[in-house]
Scaffold this motif. Structure first.
Motif, PDB file in Angstrom:
ATOM      1  N   ARG A  39       2.305   5.673  14.765  1.00  0.00           N
ATOM      2  CA  ARG A  39       0.885   6.100  15.366  1.00  0.00           C
ATOM      3  C   ARG A  39       1.322   5.557  16.743  1.00  0.00           C
ATOM      4  NH1 ARG A  39      -2.013   2.127  11.844  1.00  0.00           N
ATOM      5  NH2 ARG A  39      -2.434   3.922  10.478  1.00  0.00           N
ATOM      6  N   CYS A  40       0.638   6.384  17.696  1.00  0.00           N
ATOM      7  CA  CYS A  40       0.398   6.312  19.237  1.00  0.00           C
ATOM      8  C   CYS A  40      -0.673   5.434  19.554  1.00  0.00           C
ATOM      9  CB  CYS A  40       0.396   7.603  19.649  1.00  0.00           C
ATOM     10  SG  CYS A  40       0.207   7.678  21.439  1.00  0.00           S
ATOM     11  N   HIS A  41      -0.464   4.512  20.010  1.00  0.00           N
ATOM     12  CA  HIS A  41      -1.421   3.510  20.673  1.00  0.00           C
ATOM     13  C   HIS A  41      -2.279   4.028  21.720  1.00  0.00           C
ATOM     14  CE1 HIS A  41       0.406  -0.150  18.279  1.00  0.00           C
ATOM     15  NE2 HIS A  41      -0.068   0.771  17.648  1.00  0.00           N
ATOM     16  N   HIS A  42      -1.779   5.281  22.361  1.00  0.00           N
ATOM     17  CA  HIS A  42      -2.614   5.698  23.496  1.00  0.00           C
ATOM     18  C   HIS A  42      -3.616   6.721  23.090  1.00  0.00           C
ATOM     19  CE1 HIS A  42       0.015   3.705  26.101  1.00  0.00           C
ATOM     20  NE2 HIS A  42       1.155   4.160  25.593  1.00  0.00           N
ATOM     21  N   CYS A  43      -3.283   7.779  22.365  1.00  0.00           N
ATOM     22  CA  CYS A  43      -3.903   8.809  21.831  1.00  0.00           C
ATOM     23  C   CYS A  43      -4.667   8.740  20.466  1.00  0.00           C
ATOM     24  CB  CYS A  43      -3.404   9.979  22.234  1.00  0.00           C
ATOM     25  SG  CYS A  43      -2.165  10.473  21.049  1.00  0.00           S
ATOM     26  N   GLY A  44      -4.064   8.010  19.646  1.00  0.00           N
ATOM     27  CA  GLY A  44      -4.298   7.688  18.274  1.00  0.00           C
ATOM     28  C   GLY A  44      -3.402   8.595  17.215  1.00  0.00           C
ATOM     29  N   ASP A 102       8.895   9.804  19.880  1.00  0.00           N
ATOM     30  CA  ASP A 102       8.164  10.216  21.009  1.00  0.00           C
ATOM     31  C   ASP A 102       6.742  10.712  20.417  1.00  0.00           C
ATOM     32  OD1 ASP A 102       9.736   9.601  23.133  1.00  0.00           O
ATOM     33  OD2 ASP A 102      10.837  11.508  22.513  1.00  0.00           O
ATOM     34  N   CYS A 103       5.603  10.183  21.146  1.00  0.00           N
ATOM     35  CA  CYS A 103       4.219  11.004  20.564  1.00  0.00           C
ATOM     36  C   CYS A 103       4.312  12.483  21.231  1.00  0.00           C
ATOM     37  CB  CYS A 103       3.202  10.216  21.405  1.00  0.00           C
ATOM     38  SG  CYS A 103       1.551  11.039  21.113  1.00  0.00           S
ATOM     39  N   LYS A 104       3.727  13.336  20.572  1.00  0.00           N
ATOM     40  CA  LYS A 104       3.811  14.920  20.872  1.00  0.00           C
ATOM     41  C   LYS A 104       2.767  15.187  22.201  1.00  0.00           C
ATOM     42  CE  LYS A 104       0.813  16.809  17.303  1.00  0.00           C
ATOM     43  NZ  LYS A 104      -0.311  17.462  18.162  1.00  0.00           N
ATOM     44  N   ASN A 105       1.886  14.341  22.339  1.00  0.00           N
ATOM     45  CA  ASN A 105       0.764  14.223  23.113  1.00  0.00           C
ATOM     46  C   ASN A 105       0.781  13.441  24.482  1.00  0.00           C
ATOM     47  OD1 ASN A 105      -0.645  15.847  21.182  1.00  0.00           O
ATOM     48  ND2 ASN A 105      -1.331  14.033  20.341  1.00  0.00           N
ATOM     49  N   CYS A 106       1.864  12.489  24.322  1.00  0.00           N
ATOM     50  CA  CYS A 106       1.899  11.278  25.466  1.00  0.00           C
ATOM     51  C   CYS A 106       3.319  11.280  26.025  1.00  0.00           C
ATOM     52  CB  CYS A 106       1.279  10.171  24.901  1.00  0.00           C
ATOM     53  SG  CYS A 106      -0.532  10.226  24.365  1.00  0.00           S
ATOM     54  N   ALA A 107       3.397  10.715  26.914  1.00  0.00           N
ATOM     55  CA  ALA A 107       4.595  10.174  27.529  1.00  0.00           C
ATOM     56  C   ALA A 107       5.040   8.886  26.967  1.00  0.00           C
ATOM     57  CB  ALA A 107       4.765  10.253  28.971  1.00  0.00           C
TER      58      ALA A 107
END
Ligand code: ADP
Ligand code: ZN
Ligand code: ZN
Length: 724
Positions: free
Chosen positions: A458-463, A440-445
């Motif tokens: 790598r999170c594709h939503h927040c980078g 899981d991304c720590k910043n996003c759902a």
């Protein structure tokens, strides 16, 4: 003292009054004091007086007379956008202008130079045969004066050639007065004889006097582009300007080159986000002066000033990139239709898979339907589409044996294959086999995607990104398993299977560098690639003659998405990507791996039956009361504190209900990505059965919304939203 009402780049829905002691007209840029700053503004109206007390009105500091004022037609268009999208007028006006024109400094107007032949020049036959480039230039200049840019499409060495031709005293450059541009009397290059169907389309559009909206539904390869070329030619010969809108994809430079080559003596400028600010200003000015005869651009070009506009074409009209997703959330296609109507000119919306909105409008007679049902090249057949039932097939890491065999076949024959998968990275998620931990991304759902090239999640939503952990961060277990596939994984599976094949991955990661895609494309066209693995970047508009096999990996998820447009988008994408196979003399084949080979969408796709698919979708939409049978607006909010976000949207919902309008106000729900970069996101949908009713409601409801929100929230209202 006379007053001007000025549009300023501030988030307030009003114009601002200033006094002037000089002659000013609407559309002129001015510099005015605002709070403690100086701002650039655009004069929207001139008035004799103001409702404000005269002591409160400050004077305009400076009037910029560096270029022609913005036309009243364009100001009306911008006012319409501000009203329709419920976005502050000042911000609407400012977001439509090139950055240089929004800055509080005067701009310099670049002068246009053309080259022309002098009487002293010899006839082309008297120039030595071996000087091909010079002969080309002289032959062209004998017909028409040209810019350097135009001559460069004839020969790369145009600049050097012109230098010696000038020194020889045969050619001179001169500054063009844009108001004296000669109508383009010269025909375009390499014209095909139109097929009967194409001719009928061209005739229908040519017959239109004044505004008419045409939907050109033509299968891939049916020759829509050729139709555009003929229509543009007619418009240019009548002295008009043409606006050609294309989706925001990396195809723009290619298209620009193509149209330049078809119209070697016309002035074509492009307008898109890849230009430098100076280029954008310069191109905008060329459109404004009437110098540019063809403006080819992405959505932002719908706001270009075009004094002699006589035709608008929207290519791939169904493409969602015509919708701006922040700021002024406009649909360039819809604004283009308004604009065509305003200017009394025809507009052609072209697509192989029209949006259901446009298609419905054509079925009900609001637009005129035009069809191209056959491929333009007689021997180019539509590809054969087959399904691979993944539950009953041997699969090798997500790719079926059948597909792998077909690829091997193509390699043996020297033909190309394309594997289409709409996920970049290696795997969409990393999982612990012991405790079920997910990346899981720590910043996003959302989940962090595994990229093996640099060993990163790598999170594709927040980078946000981290190194791939060697042990499970939850339980310390050493076995972490990549789940699912992305382009990188497919690439590596293929490399294992076909060690000698030349494999090329095309996605946003591999084309980050500006030139990268150019290089890749020329490799593909030169047949230096055996297998391409790519995302939707590869689906659109390319013509690869050696490509005969397209494999589509696992597209099913869109069929069960909560977004009611997901299936429509998937159908369009699969039609597009299928259209890549077998465009030349070699027949094409498409293999789609699916768990649901009997799904009605796939059956329509197999028959190349857009009509059947659209009819069934429209019936479903009508039953469910979805667009195009309903009109929607979405209020979105995001904030760091969940309770604030929901409280605001619930207050907005309550305020809406109190107005007692015949609109449906749905419940407040989380956005499809419920948290992004630590912002909690939620939304409220409003729906009505007519545009008029929806607009009436929004006009009373929207102005009160600002007072309901704390200033920590980011809120936006999206009219005709495409994202859910
Ligand atoms: P679309 O834009 O509908 O996908 P294109 O305009 O790219 O189709 O045309 C497909 C191919 O057919 C192109 O190679 C084009 O040069 C060719 N073509 C188009 N119209 C004709 C015509 N009237 N005669 C011969 N070839 C044509
Ligand atoms: Zn674990
Ligand atoms: Zn994230």
């Amino acid at each position: 003292m006379p007053i001007v009402r000025v549009a300023l780049d501030v988030p307030l829905p009003t114009l601002f009054d200033y006094t002037v002691d000089d002659v000013v007209v609407a559309g002129q840029r001015v510099i005015v004091p605002f709070r403690n700053r100086q701002l650039l503004g655009v004069v929207m109206e001139c008035a004799a007086g103001s409702e404000l007390a005269s002591v409160k009105i400050k004077p305009v500091l400076r009037i910029l007379r560096d270029c022609e004022p913005i036309s009243s037609k364009l100001l009306i268009l911008l006012q319409f956008c501000s009203d329709y999208y419920h976005y502050p007028i000042g911000q609407t006006v400012m977001s439509s202008l090139p950055a240089r024109m929004r800055a509080d400094k005067p701009i310099s107007v670049k002068h246009e130079f053309h080259y022309r032949l002098l009487n002293s020049a010899p006839h082309v036959d008297h120039i030595p045969k071996r000087k091909t480039a010079a002969r080309n230039i002289v032959a062209t200049l004998a017909l028409h004066s040209c810019t350097l840019q135009q001559l460069k499409t004839l020969t790369a060495s145009a600049a050097t050639q012109l230098k010696w031709l000038s020194e020889a005293g045969w050619v001179e450059s001169f500054e063009v007065n844009p108001h004296e541009v000669e109508p383009c009397s010269h025909r375009f290059a390499n014209a095909h004889k139109l097929t009967n169907e194409q001719q009928q389309v061209v005739d229908a559009v040519t017959r239109a006097s004044g505004y008419c909206c045409f939907l050109l539904h033509g299968i891939t390869g049916s020759g829509k582009t050729e139709v555009y070329v003929h229509l543009i030619d007619r418009a240019l010969r009548a002295g008009g300007q043409v606006l050609l809108l294309v989706p925001e994809i990396n195809l723009t430079p290619q298209l620009e080159h193509y149209f330049l080559s078809r119209f070697p003596v016309a002035t074509l400028v492009s307008l898109h986000s890849g230009l430098s600010e100076n280029e954008r200003l310069h191109h905008w000015q060329q459109a404004q002066t009437g110098m540019a005869q063809i403006v080819l651009g992405t959505r932002l070009s719908v706001f270009a000033e075009l004094p002699r506009l006589s035709l608008i074409i929207v290519d791939e009209e169904h493409d969602s990139s015509f919708k701006q997703q922040d700021g002024l959330r406009y649909s360039a296609r819809d604004v283009a239709i308004f604009r065509a109507n305003q200017c009394g000119v025809p507009i052609v919306l072209g697509s192989a898979t029209p949006s259901l909105e446009s298609y419905h409008n054509a079925l009900t007679g609001r637009y005129a339907m035009l069809k191209l049902t056959g491929r333009a090249l007689a021997d180019a057949n539509l590809p054969e589409i087959k399904f691979v039932y993944t539950k009953q097939t041997v699969m090798v890491d997500g790719i079926s044996e059948v597909l792998l065999r077909e690829i091997a076949n193509r390699i043996a024959k020297g033909e190309q294959s394309l594997l289409f998968i709409n996920r970049r990275g290696y795997a969409p998620v990393l999982m612990c086999t012991e405790c079920g931990w997910l990346s899981d991304c720590k910043n996003c759902a959302g989940k962090m995607v595994l990229h093996t090239k640099d060993q990163r999640l790598r999170c594709h939503h927040c980078g946000w990104q981290i190194r791939v952990p060697t042990l499970c961060p939850e339980c310390g277990h050493p076995e972490l398993l990549p789940v699912g596939s992305g382009t990188q994984r497919v690439e590596s599976i293929l490399t294992d299977r076909f060690p000698d094949a030349r494999i090329l991955r095309v996605d946003r990661d591999s084309t980050r560098n500006k030139r990268a895609w150019e290089v890749m494309r020329s490799k593909i066209t030169a047949n230096e690639v055996d297998i391409m693995v790519g995302t939707q970047m590869l689906a659109k508009g390319h013509d690869f003659p050696a490509l005969t096999l397209v494999g589509v990996l696992n597209p099913d998820s869109a069929l069960y998405s909560s977004d009611f447009r997901a299936a429509e988008k998937l159908f369009a994408q699969l039609m597009q990507v299928s259209g890549r196979a077998g465009r030349a003399d070699k027949p094409g084949q498409v293999l789609i791996q699916t768990e649901f080979p009997d799904h009605p969408m796939y059956l329509c796709l197999q028959q190349h039956d857009f009509e059947g698919w659209a009819a069934s979708q429209l019936a479903e939409r009508e039953m469910a009361d979805f667009p195009p049978f309903a009109f929607q607006a979405m209020l979105r909010a995001e904030g760091l504190v969940e309770a604030d976000v929901y409280a605001y949207l619930n207050r907005a919902k309550l305020a809406g209900a109190k107005l007692n309008h015949p609109v449906e106000i749905f419940g407040v729900v989380p956005a499809s990505l419920a948290r992004r970069a630590n912002y909690v996101r939620a939304q409220l949908l409003i729906q009505a059965n007519s545009r008029r009713v929806l607009q009436q409601f929004l006009r009373v409801w929207q102005p009160g919304l600002a007072d309901l929100a704390s200033n920590k929230l980011r809120c936006s209202l999206d009219i005709d939203p495409l994202e859910f």
